[in-house]
Design a protein around this motif. Structure first.
Motif, PDB file in Angstrom:
ATOM      1  N   TYR A  43     -11.962   6.811 105.450  1.00  0.00           N
ATOM      2  CA  TYR A  43     -12.429   8.193 105.279  1.00  0.00           C
ATOM      3  C   TYR A  43     -11.408   9.158 105.865  1.00  0.00           C
ATOM      4  O   TYR A  43     -10.504   8.761 106.607  1.00  0.00           O
ATOM      5  CB  TYR A  43     -13.803   8.397 105.932  1.00  0.00           C
ATOM      6  N   THR A  45     -11.309  12.835 108.050  1.00  0.00           N
ATOM      7  CA  THR A  45     -12.081  13.838 108.790  1.00  0.00           C
ATOM      8  C   THR A  45     -11.658  15.227 108.313  1.00  0.00           C
ATOM      9  O   THR A  45     -10.471  15.561 108.342  1.00  0.00           O
ATOM     10  CB  THR A  45     -11.844  13.708 110.303  1.00  0.00           C
ATOM     11  N   GLU A  56     -19.385  15.893 112.684  1.00  0.00           N
ATOM     12  CA  GLU A  56     -18.148  16.090 111.924  1.00  0.00           C
ATOM     13  C   GLU A  56     -18.376  15.951 110.438  1.00  0.00           C
ATOM     14  O   GLU A  56     -19.330  15.302 109.991  1.00  0.00           O
ATOM     15  CB  GLU A  56     -17.031  15.165 112.406  1.00  0.00           C
ATOM     16  N   ARG A  58     -16.811  14.603 106.887  1.00  0.00           N
ATOM     17  CA  ARG A  58     -15.871  13.577 106.417  1.00  0.00           C
ATOM     18  C   ARG A  58     -15.913  13.467 104.904  1.00  0.00           C
ATOM     19  O   ARG A  58     -16.922  13.782 104.280  1.00  0.00           O
ATOM     20  CB  ARG A  58     -16.242  12.198 106.982  1.00  0.00           C
ATOM     21  N   TYR A  60     -15.326  10.417 102.085  1.00  0.00           N
ATOM     22  CA  TYR A  60     -15.142   8.993 101.796  1.00  0.00           C
ATOM     23  C   TYR A  60     -14.707   8.854 100.349  1.00  0.00           C
ATOM     24  O   TYR A  60     -15.297   9.477  99.466  1.00  0.00           O
ATOM     25  CB  TYR A  60     -16.441   8.219 102.038  1.00  0.00           C
TER      26      TYR A  60
END
Length: 214
Positions: A43, A45, A56, A58, A60
């Motif tokens: 992933y 961030t 957070e 993210r 993917y």
């Protein structure tokens, strides 16, 4: 660690009455022998908020996952049964007949009822195929395991610890909504509980994922 302690009699019987220790002996030996680094699901961030309300965002990428759908009376029963099936697939019950390797986290996709006060019974548990098997995933022996190409996913995540009962999950969702405030950027009916340790560990690390709208 993930996948440990799965052979305790109480856990095996909780997951399924037909699941006996003899069934699990081979997979447990395999897991122990291959106690290597766990491969993280890849992933990126996008942003972090690190004050008291740490969470957070993210992204993917798309990827292939082995998925099991269960609708037991209790959430923990569904994920325990699915987890056992996936563990067997990872250990040996696949078309290449060998140990595939562990990835983390294992995802549990849940849906809230229209009122938002309880979980729908059906839970999809998903294991990310290690990098070397992404192009050509081994076929599961178990017909309840399906290999699925999941689209890219953008999520906002927050860590929590402990058992994942319906009550604790609803509490975490409610708490996260309070922290985020009013927003239309995430889904309100579908969430993901990401598990970093197996369902038999009481103080396990989990994340609640809010799914960003496409």
């Amino acid at each position: 660690a993930l996948w440990d302690s799965l052979c305790s009699p109480s856990r095996a019987s909780l997951a399924s009455p037909v699941l006996c220790l003899a069934d699990m002996a081979g997979p447990i030996v395999q897991m122990t022998r291959h106690n290597q680094a766990r491969e993280p699901v890849p992933y990126v961030t996008l942003s972090q908020k690190c004050e008291e309300a740490a969470y957070e965002e993210r992204r993917y990428p798309a990827g292939k996952w082995a998925c099991v759908t269960k609708g037991e009376p209790m959430y923990e029963q569904s994920i325990s049964m699915s987890f056992m099936k996936l563990m067997r697939y990872i250990c040996k019950e696949n078309s290449v007949g060998c140990y595939l390797g562990v990835t983390v986290p294992v995802l549990n996709e849940i849906h809230l009822t229209k009122e938002g006060t309880e979980l729908e019974r059906e839970v999809i548990t998903a294991y990310y195929l290690p990098g070397e098997f992404q192009q050509n995933p081994p076929v599961p022996v178990d017909p309840e395991i399906h290999i699925t190409e999941r689209a890219p996913l953008r999520v906002i995540t927050r860590v929590f610890y402990g058992m994942t009962t319906e009550e604790t999950i609803l509490r975490e969702i409610s708490l996260f909504w309070e922290l985020l405030g009013s927003t239309d950027t995430v889904l309100r009916e579908t969430y993901i509980v990401a598990a970093y340790e197996n369902p038999s560990i009481p103080q396990r690390r989990n994340e609640i994922w809010f799914i960003c709208r496409a």
